[in-house]
Design a protein around this motif. Structure first.
Motif, PDB file in Angstrom:
ATOM      1  N   ASP A 189       0.818  -1.217   0.000  1.00 48.87           N
ATOM      2  CA  ASP A 189       0.000   0.000   0.000  1.00 48.87           C
ATOM      3  C   ASP A 189       0.851   1.265   0.000  1.00 48.87           C
ATOM      4  N   SER A 192       2.756   1.905  -3.919  1.00 56.56           N
ATOM      5  CA  SER A 192       1.688   1.697  -4.887  1.00 56.56           C
ATOM      6  C   SER A 192       1.883   2.561  -6.130  1.00 56.56           C
ATOM      7  N   GLU A 193       1.001   2.347  -7.117  1.00 58.33           N
ATOM      8  CA  GLU A 193       1.045   3.169  -8.323  1.00 58.33           C
ATOM      9  C   GLU A 193       0.744   4.625  -7.993  1.00 58.33           C
ATOM     10  N   GLU A 194      -0.125   4.851  -6.989  1.00 59.07           N
ATOM     11  CA  GLU A 194      -0.427   6.220  -6.582  1.00 59.07           C
ATOM     12  C   GLU A 194       0.813   6.933  -6.054  1.00 59.07           C
TER      13      GLU A 194
END
Length: 332
Positions: A189, A192-194
């Motif tokens: 988490d 992440s891509e974010e």
């Protein structure tokens, strides 16, 4: 090409609670007990490869060093506290660490990204190296890369601050990218891509003890044909080959024993067309600093060592690597 040295510290990412991150050029700048408190985490599952002693042996021996293309730039998360001594100076309470290295190549990572390096240069016109790597050098063992003490909300906040800081470090030291390899699911988490990461999924095969109390218990879970084959092989080894197995604790190993083990390691690298990343000093330092967690297991034939198995253990896991020797006798 070797990348330029990073600055002694990065501009910290701070939280409302006064958390900040700095970088160190050597793990020796972090007290062993503080590093290990973070590496042990909250679940009690100690990973010996993340212990201060193991990583320090890699650096102090020169196996993982700037000269070898591994420039340490570890991240240290802390909260300033008021010290109790008369000086009134502030001391930093270390809450988290992350093993980081500026890499001038991709060797010793067990992740092959040479195609990425070529594509990066072709599409951006920039150099792929140096890059920033979070891993345990030369050890493709799954484990945490954001090492944080504590639990609950404090742990979550520390993970968030530490993950953002290592990303910010990339821009400050002018590297192409940040790579976090063989990390745990808990960190997904925060990586992440974010947050700017691209996920790459790999597969490892791990053997787990399903409550077996003996080797026979394990065999009883196999097909009859497999049990028979394994028992025949073991019978041959015990009765006809003249081989015997001995196990010693790291504390019982002499300097000559570690020298012999190092020769086996070199031979294994030669046979597998690999590069010997670890040097002689590393094994001696490992034996000195982690003697209670290292158990070399040797296979002997006519009093001559022929194969050795290095076991590095924790309370829950056993990590092993087999090395052997080259028989230089005529006709062998």
């Amino acid at each position: 090409a070797q990348g330029g040295p990073p600055p002694p510290s990065l501009t910290p990412v701070q939280s409302a609670d006064g958390l900040e991150v700095r970088t160190v050029r050597s793990i020796s700048e972090v007290p062993p007990e503080a590093w290990n408190r973070c590496a042990d985490g909250y679940d009690g599952q100690v990973n010996p490869f993340l212990q201060w002693e193991f990583l320090h042996a890699l650096e102090a021996s020169g196996s993982a060093s700037a000269e070898q293309g591994w420039l340490p730039v570890h991240a240290v998360l802390s909260r300033a506290q008021q010290q109790d001594d008369a000086s009134g100076n502030e001391a930093a309470e270390i809450l988290g660490v992350a093993p980081l290295y500026v890499k001038s190549h991709s060797y010793g990572e067990y992740v092959f990204d040479h195609a990425w390096a070529e594509a990066y240069g072709r599409f951006t016109g920039k150099r792929y190296y140096p890059k920033l790597q979070s891993c345990v050098p030369f050890s493709p063992v799954t484990g945490s890369r954001l090492l944080v003490a504590g639990e609950g909300q404090d742990r979550e906040e520390s993970l968030a601050v530490l993950s953002k800081s290592v990303v910010a470090l990339c821009d400050q030291i002018d590297v192409s990218s940040l790579h976090v390899t063989f990390n745990t699911g808990e960190e997904r988490d925060y990586l992440s891509e974010e947050a700017g990461f691209l996920a790459r999924t790999g597969i490892q095969y791990h053997w787990e003890n399903q409550g077996y109390e003996s080797f026979d218990d394990f065999l009883m879970n196999l097909r009859q044909s497999k049990r028979k084959s394994i028992r025949q092989e073991r019978k041959y080894v015990l009765q006809k080959s003249g081989l015997r197995v001995s196990r010693v604790h790291g504390s019982e190993m002499s300097a000559a024993d570690w020298d012999a083990f190092y020769r086996f390691y070199l031979n294994t690298c030669d046979k597998k067309w690999g590069e010997a990343y670890l040097n002689r000093e590393f094994f001696h330092m490992l034996g000195d600093s982690m003697k209670e967690k290292v158990d070399p297991l040797s296979l002997l034939s006519l009093s001559l060592l022929s194969v050795s198995l290095l076991s590095v253990s924790s309370h829950f896991f056993l990590y092993q690597k087999i090395v052997d020797r080259r028989d230089r006798m005529t006709g062998k």
